[in-house]
Each structure stands twice: as C-alpha cells, then as structure tokens.
Write an enzyme that holds these catalytic residues in place. Structure first.
Site, PDB file in Angstrom:
ATOM      1  N   HIS A 157       0.833  -1.220   0.000  1.00 26.65           N
ATOM      2  CA  HIS A 157       0.000   0.000   0.000  1.00 26.65           C
ATOM      3  C   HIS A 157       0.863   1.265   0.000  1.00 26.65           C
ATOM      4  O   HIS A 157       0.433   2.304   0.499  1.00 26.65           O
ATOM      5  CB  HIS A 157      -0.942   0.034   1.207  1.00 26.65           C
ATOM      6  CG  HIS A 157      -1.704  -1.234   1.425  1.00 26.65           C
ATOM      7  ND1 HIS A 157      -2.932  -1.494   0.851  1.00 26.65           N
ATOM      8  CD2 HIS A 157      -1.378  -2.348   2.117  1.00 26.65           C
ATOM      9  CE1 HIS A 157      -3.337  -2.704   1.207  1.00 26.65           C
ATOM     10  NE2 HIS A 157      -2.412  -3.250   1.975  1.00 26.65           N
ATOM     11  N   SER A 278      15.526  21.031 -16.369  1.00 26.49           N
ATOM     12  CA  SER A 278      14.368  21.843 -16.710  1.00 26.49           C
ATOM     13  C   SER A 278      14.877  23.121 -17.359  1.00 26.49           C
ATOM     14  O   SER A 278      15.933  23.638 -16.991  1.00 26.49           O
ATOM     15  CB  SER A 278      13.592  22.176 -15.437  1.00 26.49           C
ATOM     16  OG  SER A 278      12.874  23.378 -15.616  1.00 26.49           O
ATOM     17  N   LYS A 284      16.456  21.409 -11.114  1.00 25.34           N
ATOM     18  CA  LYS A 284      15.751  20.170 -11.423  1.00 25.34           C
ATOM     19  C   LYS A 284      16.623  19.119 -12.102  1.00 25.34           C
ATOM     20  O   LYS A 284      17.476  19.422 -12.913  1.00 25.34           O
ATOM     21  CB  LYS A 284      14.549  20.446 -12.349  1.00 25.34           C
ATOM     22  CG  LYS A 284      13.407  21.168 -11.697  1.00 25.34           C
ATOM     23  CD  LYS A 284      12.703  20.352 -10.634  1.00 25.34           C
ATOM     24  CE  LYS A 284      11.879  19.230 -11.209  1.00 25.34           C
ATOM     25  NZ  LYS A 284      10.738  19.723 -11.980  1.00 25.34           N
ATOM     26  N   GLU A 291      10.094   7.993 -16.847  1.00 32.64           N
ATOM     27  CA  GLU A 291       8.746   8.512 -17.138  1.00 32.64           C
ATOM     28  C   GLU A 291       8.301   8.155 -18.556  1.00 32.64           C
ATOM     29  O   GLU A 291       7.149   7.765 -18.784  1.00 32.64           O
ATOM     30  CB  GLU A 291       8.710  10.025 -16.944  1.00 32.64           C
ATOM     31  CG  GLU A 291       8.817  10.425 -15.485  1.00 32.64           C
ATOM     32  CD  GLU A 291       9.005  11.925 -15.335  1.00 32.64           C
ATOM     33  OE1 GLU A 291       8.173  12.555 -14.690  1.00 32.64           O
ATOM     34  OE2 GLU A 291       9.989  12.476 -15.861  1.00 32.64           O
TER      35      GLU A 291
END
Ligand code: ARG
Length: 457
Positions: A157, A278, A284, A291
């Site tokens: 979970h 970024s 970043k 992804e």
C-alpha cells in the site's frame, strides 16, 4: 500512373487518392529482406519440382540477391508507386531479368507471402529484443549482487511494511523478465511455420513441396489449413501481448525508480547521462527515461488492442483490413527497441544512497512483525503477540521513539515475556538475515535466487 499487376479485368486506372490510401509500401518496406528470403526459397522449390527451368531459377535468384544488395546500399529506394513491398520487389525483378521475373509468382499469392513475411520479421526482431532483455537481466543481476546487504523498507500500500534489501527488490524484476522471455520464446516457437502454399486461400493444383520451403527458411513445419494459413494473425497478437507484459513490468519498475529518485525518498540518484534538466528551474533533475518508459507502455497496450480490434470482425479469409496489423505490430517492436537500451543504462549507472535506505528501513516500525514473531517464539499465540506489538507501536508513535530504542522495563510493562534479547531481534539486519526462507530477503536466499538467474539463457 503505376501499372499494377492485376489490371487485366479493369477498364480504368485507380484514382491517385485510392492508390495512396491502399499502398502499404511506406511501412511494409521494412520486410524487404524477409520477402526476398521467402521468394528465394519459393524459387528453389519451384525449380526442384520442375516448375521452373534451370535458367529461370538461376536468374530469379541472382536478380533477387541483387535487389537485396541494391536496397541495402541504398541504390534502390522505395520511392515507387508500387502497392506494397511484394509488388515492389517483383516489379523490380521483372525490370531486371525480364519474363523470368513474372514466373516467380506461380503457385503463390501475396496473401500467403505477407503472412510469411510477418512471421519471419517477428522471428528476426524477437531475437534482438530478447538480447536487449537479457542485457537488462544481467545488469540487474550485477546490481543485485552489489546490494545484497543494502537494507531498505519493503512496501505494501506504499506504506513501509517490512525490511528487505535492494537486492531482493531488484531480483523481483529479474523473475518478471524471465517470464517475459519465456512468453516471447513460446510465441516464436508457435509462429515458426510456413504458410506458403496456402496461396490466396485454397492452396494450389501445382505439386509444391511446402515442407522443403519451410526447411529452407529454418521453420519447423507448415501451417495445416490454407484458409487459416492466410488469415491468421494470432502470432502477431501473441507477440505484441508478450511485449505488452514486458512494458507493464518496465512501467512498474519506472514508477519505483521515479519515487526513489524524488527528494522525499532520496533512495537513488540517476546518472546525469540518464536524466534531463528543466529549461526554467535550474535545480531540477528529472527521471525522463523512467517517465517515458511508463508513458510508452500505454502506447504498446494500444497497439495490442488495435490488433485485436482489427481481427475481431473479419470473415474468413483474407481481407484488406489485415494490412492494418502491420503498423501496430511495427510500432510495438520499435517502441520496445527504443525503451530497453536507455532503461538498462539508467539502471547500470544509478547511484544508491544506502544510508537513506537504511534510515527509512529503521523508521516506520518495519520491525513490528519481528517483535510479534519474537513474542511467538516466547510462547505467546500470534494473534495476542500482534496485539502487544501493535500497542507498543502506538506507544512509540505517541512518544516519538523507535521500538528498538525503548528501555527494557518499558518493553516488560507490555509483556513480561520480553527479555534483553529483544534488541537483537529488532535490528534491521537481523530482521532481514533471519528471513532465510526460499524467496526471502536474506542475503543467502537472494544469492541462491541470483545463482538460478545466472543460469537462465
Ligand atoms: N499489402 C497487403 C497486406 O499487407 C498484401 C496482401 C494483399 N493481398 C490482396 N489480396 N490484396 O495485407
């Protein structure tokens, strides 16, 4: 206007919009070498059966080999108006060698030809994809070996559950990849039969030797029914389904890595070579490879659904809808081939923050089950032990303290069975080391699993 090979019964030439719409050459051209191998095998067989003269067979074979060389050296380009790769090669052959080229299509149809080409193409591509999966498999084995004692929380979970090691976590994916390879091999074994000789749908009156063609093409046999032979695309669906499962596994793995690379987890740092920045936020470092892998899984599942939907309403036997199988099939193959190398590189180079992982394993009471197990060893029934352990956890939460930091008297106020050996039982190291069960996280158990993985071929 291209001169098509079926113009005999037509009064008008085809409209240019229909020609563009109908043509599969822009995408089926990638099967040129499979198409040529199939044609050479067919030519040998026609010759052996006395259906082609020595001279014709020789010039067909030489012509086809020359076309192959010309395509590979880019002297021959696919910029014709041919309807598909089969027509393109036959037209080119006839241009080169004259009438003999027109004899090659004896006792053959594009219907059995395209069914063969797709099988051969998948067989070839599957070997490349299989090798890429094996590279990932061995990368995981070596990363796991380095991390047999890298403790971290295991989650259910997405809540800290019980301590494990990074090796145990990575080894879970090794098993998934082995099943993936098993499915690919299985699909390839089933598709390795030749449909040639099925012709359009009803076979032929010529005395072909179908088995001979199969043997030349390294296939294990021939399709049994000519109607099924031309209209079956199960093999493509099975293959894309196997690829979908690979992508599903890589997507889950990506999700783990994306979480671990976040500042909140801080378990890993992806190498600069496998991350991006970024354009506006200088600090970043984004896990784009993971992804994109997660994103591209949806694309491959879409390809699988596209194949199923193309097939679902087709009456026997060949229908032009079948041409639509190809782009989805090719897209799935291309996607896997683009995903696997960077994904493997990302894992090979990722840095592991063992201290952060250990810290997380220590927090969150991931040793609460071990406390209950300790009480069971002292003679308390598991359900009662669970209750005592739960109360101790609640006490610790309320007092902001870890289980292993409680004083012995405090432990004993919850149960008089607890002794000073409790501290040993609660160390993360022992919680992991004692789980020696087959498939468990102890270094010995994982090492055993890795030994089996190393034998996997
Ligand atoms: N390009 C076609 C395909 O991919 C080849 C078969 C054409 N057959 C036919 N009867 N029109 O399906």
């Amino acid at each position: 206007m291209a001169k098509f090979m079926w113009t005999g019964r037509f009064k008008k030439s085809v409209d240019p919009t229909v020609n563009d719409f109908n043509s599969s050459l822009p995408f089926d051209c990638r099967m040129y070498s499979e198409d040529i191998s199939g044609s050479i095998a067919h030519c040998h067989m026609l010759h052996k059966q006395g259906l082609l003269s020595d001279a014709d067979a020789k010039s067909i074979e030489e012509g086809l080999k020359e076309i192959l060389r010309d395509i590979e050296s880019k002297t021959l380009r696919f910029d014709s108006e041919s309807e598909d790769i089969h027509m393109f090669i036959e037209e080119e052959l006839t241009r080169k060698i004259g009438d003999a080229g027109k004899r090659l299509h004896t006792a053959r149809s594009r219907n059995d030809q395209v069914a063969l080409d797709q099988r051969l193409y998948i067989i070839h591509q599957s070997a490349l994809i299989r090798q890429m999966i094996m590279n990932l498999h061995s990368t995981l084995i070596s990363r796991a070996k380095e991390n047999l004692c890298t403790y971290m929380p295991g989650y259910t979970h997405l809540q800290r559950a019980q301590p494990i090691t990074l090796a145990h976590h990575l080894t879970a994916y090794i098993g998934m990849l082995e099943r993936d390879i098993g499915r690919i091999d299985d699909a390839v074994r089933r598709m390795s039969v030749s449909p040639l000789g099925s012709c359009s749908l009803a076979g032929t009156t010529y005395p072909l030797d179908r088995e001979y063609v199969a043997m030349e093409l390294d296939l294990s046999g021939v399709t049994r029914n000519s109607m099924d032979g031309v209209s079956d695309r199960d093999f493509a669906i099975e293959f894309v389904s196997a690829l979908s499962l690979v992508m599903m596994h890589l997507s889950r793995f990506s999700e783990d890595l994306i979480l671990w690379a976040s500042q909140e987890f801080g378990f890993i740092e992806l190498d600069d070579a496998y991350s991006t920045g970024s354009s506006i936020m200088p600090q970043k470092k984004n896990p784009d490879v993971a992804e994109l892998t997660r994103g591209k899984s949806g694309r491959v599942f879409g390809d699988l659904i596209a194949l199923l939907v193309v097939m679902k309403g087709l009456p026997m036997t060949y229908n032009k809808d079948l041409q639509e199988i190809q782009e989805a099939l090719f897209d799935a193959i291309d996607t896997l081939k683009s995903v696997l190398p960077p994904f493997t590189g990302m894992l090979r180079t990722m840095k592991v923050h063992t201290d952060r992982m250990l810290e997380a394993a220590r927090g969150g009471f991931s040793n609460a089950t071990d406390l209950a197990d300790y009480l069971v060893r002292k003679g308390i029934p598991f359900r009662d032990a669970h209750e005592v352990s739960g109360k101790l956890v609640r006490y610790c939460i309320e007092n902001s303290v870890a289980l292993e930091d409680l004083k012995l008297e405090k432990f004993q106020s919850f149960s008089d069975r607890i002794d000073s050996d409790i501290y040993e039982a609660l160390t993360i190291e022992n919680c992991v080391q004692n789980r020696k069960i087959i498939g468990g996280p102890s270094p010995e158990a994982v090492e055993h699993e890795l030994q089996q993985a190393e034998k996997f071929r």
